[in-house]
Design a protein around this motif. Sequence first.
Motif, PDB file in Angstrom:
ATOM      1  N   LYS A 161     -12.398   1.320  -4.006  1.00 50.10           N
ATOM      2  CA  LYS A 161     -12.673   1.084  -2.598  1.00 50.10           C
ATOM      3  C   LYS A 161     -13.001   2.393  -1.893  1.00 50.10           C
ATOM      4  O   LYS A 161     -12.835   3.481  -2.437  1.00 50.10           O
ATOM      5  CB  LYS A 161     -11.484   0.389  -1.937  1.00 50.10           C
ATOM      6  N   ASP A 213       2.376   1.716  -3.436  1.00 52.27           N
ATOM      7  CA  ASP A 213       1.322   2.144  -4.349  1.00 52.27           C
ATOM      8  C   ASP A 213       1.009   3.623  -4.154  1.00 52.27           C
ATOM      9  O   ASP A 213       0.794   4.360  -5.124  1.00 52.27           O
ATOM     10  CB  ASP A 213       0.064   1.302  -4.116  1.00 52.27           C
ATOM     11  N   TYR A 251      -8.619   7.646  -2.994  1.00 53.51           N
ATOM     12  CA  TYR A 251      -7.577   7.210  -3.929  1.00 53.51           C
ATOM     13  C   TYR A 251      -7.526   8.190  -5.104  1.00 53.51           C
ATOM     14  O   TYR A 251      -6.632   9.036  -5.180  1.00 53.51           O
ATOM     15  CB  TYR A 251      -7.866   5.790  -4.398  1.00 53.51           C
ATOM     16  N   ASP A 289      -4.896  -4.782 -10.283  1.00 57.68           N
ATOM     17  CA  ASP A 289      -5.880  -5.383  -9.384  1.00 57.68           C
ATOM     18  C   ASP A 289      -6.884  -6.238 -10.140  1.00 57.68           C
ATOM     19  O   ASP A 289      -7.326  -7.286  -9.644  1.00 57.68           O
ATOM     20  CB  ASP A 289      -6.596  -4.290  -8.591  1.00 57.68           C
ATOM     21  N   LEU A 327      -8.148  -0.655  -5.958  1.00 56.84           N
ATOM     22  CA  LEU A 327      -8.062   0.317  -4.871  1.00 56.84           C
ATOM     23  C   LEU A 327      -8.842   1.584  -5.196  1.00 56.84           C
ATOM     24  O   LEU A 327      -9.396   2.229  -4.303  1.00 56.84           O
ATOM     25  CB  LEU A 327      -6.589   0.663  -4.603  1.00 56.84           C
ATOM     26  N   PHE A 387       0.819  -1.204   0.000  1.00 55.65           N
ATOM     27  CA  PHE A 387       0.000   0.000   0.000  1.00 55.65           C
ATOM     28  C   PHE A 387       0.860   1.264   0.000  1.00 55.65           C
ATOM     29  O   PHE A 387       0.513   2.262  -0.632  1.00 55.65           O
ATOM     30  CB  PHE A 387      -0.946   0.004   1.199  1.00 55.65           C
TER      31      PHE A 387
END
Length: 209
Positions: free
Chosen positions: A147, A95, A151, A136, A144, A92
Amino acid sequence: MVTWLHWIDLAGVAVFAIAGTLMAYKKHMDGFGVVVLAAVTAVGGGTLRDMILDLPVFWVQDPSFFYVIIFAACITIIWLRTQNTFPLKYLFFADAIGLAFFNVMGCQKALVYGASPLVAIALGTMTGVFGGLIRDVICREIPLVLKGELYATACIAGGIVYILCQHFAINTMLCMLAGFSITLMIRLCAMKWHWSLPIFNPHDAVKDE
């Protein structure tokens, strides 16, 4: 300026390649799978940006990006082989850094080639999120970007800061640093404190008319 922008672009590719390699490790992929996932994560967003701007795709013109991807993947694999558990937090974090790097690079390149500020923010966001989205989807994970935790919103905020700095004629490097910092800070804070932009009340049942 072109030289250090190139190095920043390489750094973003390297970080996203690390994120792709971490996900490949999580999914127990073989060597080929690692390279594929690292590559699509690293160049997916920039490829979409260049196609929309009708420009030569950056990695087609410069093979050094693939050298960086392979090097970053190999270093990550060597490091992972010394670990006993999967470091999900590092995935994470990598990313988030890649997201911030590519967001400002996407904004900067769009402006250079004549895009309006609004389009530049949109292309910066696409550059930041698209590679991770492909990664993903390949791994059958909920992307992500879809979600709850902020982001794409982090990219939009960072892009707005970058555009405002440009409007006030601040040095380009400082503009990029400001946009990068805002994007990264919002994303990391969202991860830590679970910030989101709720639209629907999850406790409300859907009623048939």
